[in-house]
Design a protein around this motif. Structure first.
Motif, mmCIF file in Angstrom:
data_model
loop_
_atom_site.group_PDB
_atom_site.id
_atom_site.type_symbol
_atom_site.label_atom_id
_atom_site.label_comp_id
_atom_site.label_asym_id
_atom_site.label_seq_id
_atom_site.Cartn_x
_atom_site.Cartn_y
_atom_site.Cartn_z
ATOM 1 N N ALA A 78 -47.942 -18.739 56.279
ATOM 2 C CA ALA A 78 -46.996 -19.266 57.357
ATOM 3 C C ALA A 78 -46.604 -18.235 58.055
ATOM 4 O O ALA A 78 -46.704 -18.224 59.515
ATOM 5 N N ALA A 79 -45.883 -17.162 57.788
ATOM 6 C CA ALA A 79 -45.472 -15.970 58.509
ATOM 7 C C ALA A 79 -46.627 -15.322 59.467
ATOM 8 O O ALA A 79 -46.675 -15.244 60.694
ATOM 9 N N MET A 80 -47.863 -15.024 58.735
ATOM 10 C CA MET A 80 -49.153 -14.717 59.750
ATOM 11 C C MET A 80 -49.680 -15.815 60.521
ATOM 12 O O MET A 80 -50.042 -15.356 61.710
ATOM 13 N N ASP A 81 -49.608 -16.933 60.195
ATOM 14 C CA ASP A 81 -49.709 -18.004 61.061
ATOM 15 C C ASP A 81 -48.932 -17.883 62.534
ATOM 16 O O ASP A 81 -49.690 -18.048 63.580
ATOM 17 N N TRP A 82 -47.604 -17.676 62.447
ATOM 18 C CA TRP A 82 -46.868 -17.471 63.530
ATOM 19 C C TRP A 82 -47.092 -16.232 64.375
ATOM 20 O O TRP A 82 -46.961 -16.269 65.477
ATOM 21 N N VAL A 83 -47.203 -15.112 63.668
ATOM 22 C CA VAL A 83 -47.737 -13.795 64.206
ATOM 23 C C VAL A 83 -49.024 -13.986 65.037
ATOM 24 O O VAL A 83 -49.012 -13.703 66.241
ATOM 25 N N VAL A 124 -49.795 -7.346 70.836
ATOM 26 C CA VAL A 124 -49.639 -6.710 69.560
ATOM 27 C C VAL A 124 -48.053 -6.686 69.296
ATOM 28 O O VAL A 124 -47.496 -7.081 68.355
ATOM 29 N N ILE A 125 -47.343 -5.869 70.088
ATOM 30 C CA ILE A 125 -45.958 -5.251 69.973
ATOM 31 C C ILE A 125 -45.137 -6.505 70.008
ATOM 32 O O ILE A 125 -44.226 -6.686 69.144
ATOM 33 N N PRO A 126 -45.107 -7.578 71.120
ATOM 34 C CA PRO A 126 -44.367 -8.695 71.014
ATOM 35 C C PRO A 126 -44.573 -9.531 69.879
ATOM 36 O O PRO A 126 -43.632 -10.045 69.444
ATOM 37 N N ALA A 127 -45.838 -9.706 69.327
ATOM 38 C CA ALA A 127 -45.835 -10.554 68.165
ATOM 39 C C ALA A 127 -45.211 -9.937 66.811
ATOM 40 O O ALA A 127 -44.489 -10.521 66.199
ATOM 41 N N VAL A 128 -45.309 -8.394 66.689
ATOM 42 C CA VAL A 128 -44.655 -7.935 65.487
ATOM 43 C C VAL A 128 -42.935 -8.069 65.757
ATOM 44 O O VAL A 128 -42.401 -8.252 64.991
ATOM 45 N N LEU A 129 -42.671 -7.976 67.086
ATOM 46 C CA LEU A 129 -41.245 -8.034 67.272
ATOM 47 C C LEU A 129 -40.601 -9.159 67.377
ATOM 48 O O LEU A 129 -39.603 -9.504 66.615
ATOM 49 N N HIS A 130 -41.534 -10.326 67.367
ATOM 50 C CA HIS A 130 -41.304 -11.763 67.281
ATOM 51 C C HIS A 130 -41.089 -12.052 65.936
ATOM 52 O O HIS A 130 -40.289 -12.798 65.399
ATOM 53 N N TYR A 131 -42.178 -11.468 64.891
ATOM 54 C CA TYR A 131 -42.056 -11.501 63.435
ATOM 55 C C TYR A 131 -40.784 -11.126 62.996
ATOM 56 O O TYR A 131 -40.000 -11.954 62.119
ATOM 57 N N TYR A 132 -40.103 -9.944 63.577
ATOM 58 C CA TYR A 132 -38.919 -9.194 63.104
ATOM 59 C C TYR A 132 -37.817 -10.501 63.432
ATOM 60 O O TYR A 132 -37.040 -10.582 62.820
ATOM 61 N N ASP A 133 -37.775 -10.806 64.695
ATOM 62 C CA ASP A 133 -36.683 -11.694 65.212
ATOM 63 C C ASP A 133 -36.733 -13.064 64.116
ATOM 64 O O ASP A 133 -35.904 -13.595 64.135
#
Length: 459
Positions: free
Chosen positions: A264-269, A297-306
């Motif tokens: 699930a998390a990977m799908d959202w990333v 890349v960076i927005p996706a990982v930052l959205h993962y954090y958020d």
């Protein structure tokens, strides 16, 4: 050399920081210089010559449109992406260019905007020359510069090693290598983000830096939001369909844990990265992070954090961007951010490294673990070629952003599940990336003459 984190994260337009953002800035600065030199009123014609990678993939990367808009005074940070098509159509139809604060001149693309595909200037593959001429054809002004990745420009006089370099800005904790960054953090009991924040006070207050980085974070969020809401087909001959809106609808229907599955998390990333990369490919507004080709890349990982980390907050996002900026600075100083110079390892690889280290920081990692995460992020992108099909920042660039974002999260996890000790330092992997880029055949460095770009045409 010292530069601010806000020079690495700039708000501009797609599809390429080196091929659209840089050339637009260069063209705008050239015509502004005509006004400053007092020769604008005499200008009757402007000729622009594009060399190397700018010439080979410029059409697919929007270099022609970027230059034309820049000659009319447009800047990447403020130009309205929704008006670009109309403005370019008007220029092409009238065959005229309105110089900012100056005359309206004839501008014939076929003779005034030259793509010199067989010529390369000596300093960098992304070379440009501008010429302003009067009614008799006499040269009023010339300018030669290079777009070296991430929207950064280097003027011809800055490439001359015999000329004195500009004095660096004095910062509280100077560093030019990963070792020096770690030493500063360890000696003063600071995190990587705290070192970077202290250095930013050489340009502005800590509060102002935080406020400006939140503007960057909000621009990233806005870009993702637009990417989720805009279905359709991307411009260019490949007719690539936007996938982010459809994927968003599918993921949004997974309401309970049992329907989400283990990925699930990977799908959202993947979704976040593709949403940004598709917006970039469409020429929309994105954050150069550190380039446009790697902007997802960076927005996706930052959205993962958020989205997935309990306690995530805007203060954490600021720390994330500061840490990513510190890592990006090391690559800028010691290697390259340019796909035309070192292949996609200099774009996707650097973005992955920056995101991995930044995520490790906001998840509580030590400076040593941050450095390790950044090293892992690049180590497994070494040798990555830049081979866009049709010169468009679409295939493989969009999916590549998603793959790198997931890889960055895994690199962070591996570092956090260790004591930070590892065999290959970040400095060594940066040197290796630079050397690998030098050894890489030119056809694999943003020319569309090798790799997938050729394989696609053979199908």
């Amino acid at each position: 050399m010292s530069f601010s984190v806000l020079e690495l994260f700039t708000i501009g337009i797609g599809p390429s920081s080196s091929h659209s953002v840089g050339p637009m800035r260069a063209a705008c600065r050239f015509v502004t210089g005509l006004s400053d030199a007092g020769v604008m009123a005499k200008c009757d014609r402007i000729e622009v010559r594009l060399y190397g990678s700018l010439a080979l993939t410029g059409k697919g990367h929007g270099t022609d449109m970027a230059v034309m808009l820049g000659l009319e005074g447009a800047e990447p940070e403020t130009v309205d992406p929704d008006t670009i098509e109309t403005r370019i159509s008007a220029m092409r139809e009238s065959r005229q260019c309105q110089l900012p604060g100056g005359p309206r001149i004839l501008f014939r693309e076929e003779s005034d905007l030259l793509f010199l595909r067989k010529e390369t200037l000596p300093f960098h593959p992304n070379g440009m020359e501008f010429f302003a001429l009067d009614e008799q054809g006499a040269v009023l002004a010339t300018h030669k510069c290079y777009s070296v990745g991430g929207g950064f420009l280097v003027n011809e006089d800055e490439t001359d090693a015999s000329q004195p370099a500009a004095a660096p800005v004095a910062v509280q904790y100077p560093f030019a290598t990963g070792k020096e960054l770690l030493d500063a953090a360890t000696q003063h009991s600071l995190s990587i983000s705290e070192v970077m924040l202290a250095n930013e006070t050489s340009w502005r207050s800590e509060e102002d830096t935080r406020d400006r980085l939140l503007i960057v974070w909000n621009a990233m969020r806005d870009c993702v939001k637009r990417g989720l809401e805009r279905p359709g087909v991307l411009p260019g001959g490949l007719k690539v369909r936007r996938r982010a809106p459809e994927l968003y609808q599918s993921l949004s229907k997974r309401s309970d844990a049992s329907s989400q599955g283990p990925t699930a998390a990977m799908d959202w990333v993947n979704l976040f990265a593709m949403a940004v990369a598709e917006e970039n490919a469409a020429g929309s507004r994105v954050v150069t992070a550190p380039t446009n080709g790697a902007a997802g890349v960076i927005p996706a990982v930052l959205h993962y954090y958020d989205r997935f980390i309990p306690g995530a907050c805007d203060a954490g996002a600021v720390r994330f961007l500061l840490t990513a900026g510190a890592i990006g600075k090391l690559y800028k100083l010691n290697a390259s951010l340019s796909g035309a110079e070192v292949g996609c390892q200099g774009e996707i690889g650097v973005a992955c490294s920056m995101a991995a280290g930044a995520l490790a920081e906001v998840l509580g990692g030590s400076p040593q673990q941050v450095e390790m995460a950044a090293e892992i992020g690049m180590e497994h992108n070494l040798g990555l070629t830049c081979d866009p099909i049709g010169g468009l920042v679409q295939v493989p660039c969009i999916e590549r952003c998603a793959m790198a974002a997931v890889k960055a999260i895994n690199a962070s996890s591996m570092a956090l599940n260790s004591d930070g000790a590892h065999h290959v330092s970040l400095d060594r992997v940066i040197r290796t990336m630079r050397e690998t880029g030098r050894d890489m055949l030119t056809k694999y460095k943003e020319t569309s003459r090798g790799g997938l770009a050729v394989a696609y045409t053979e199908c």
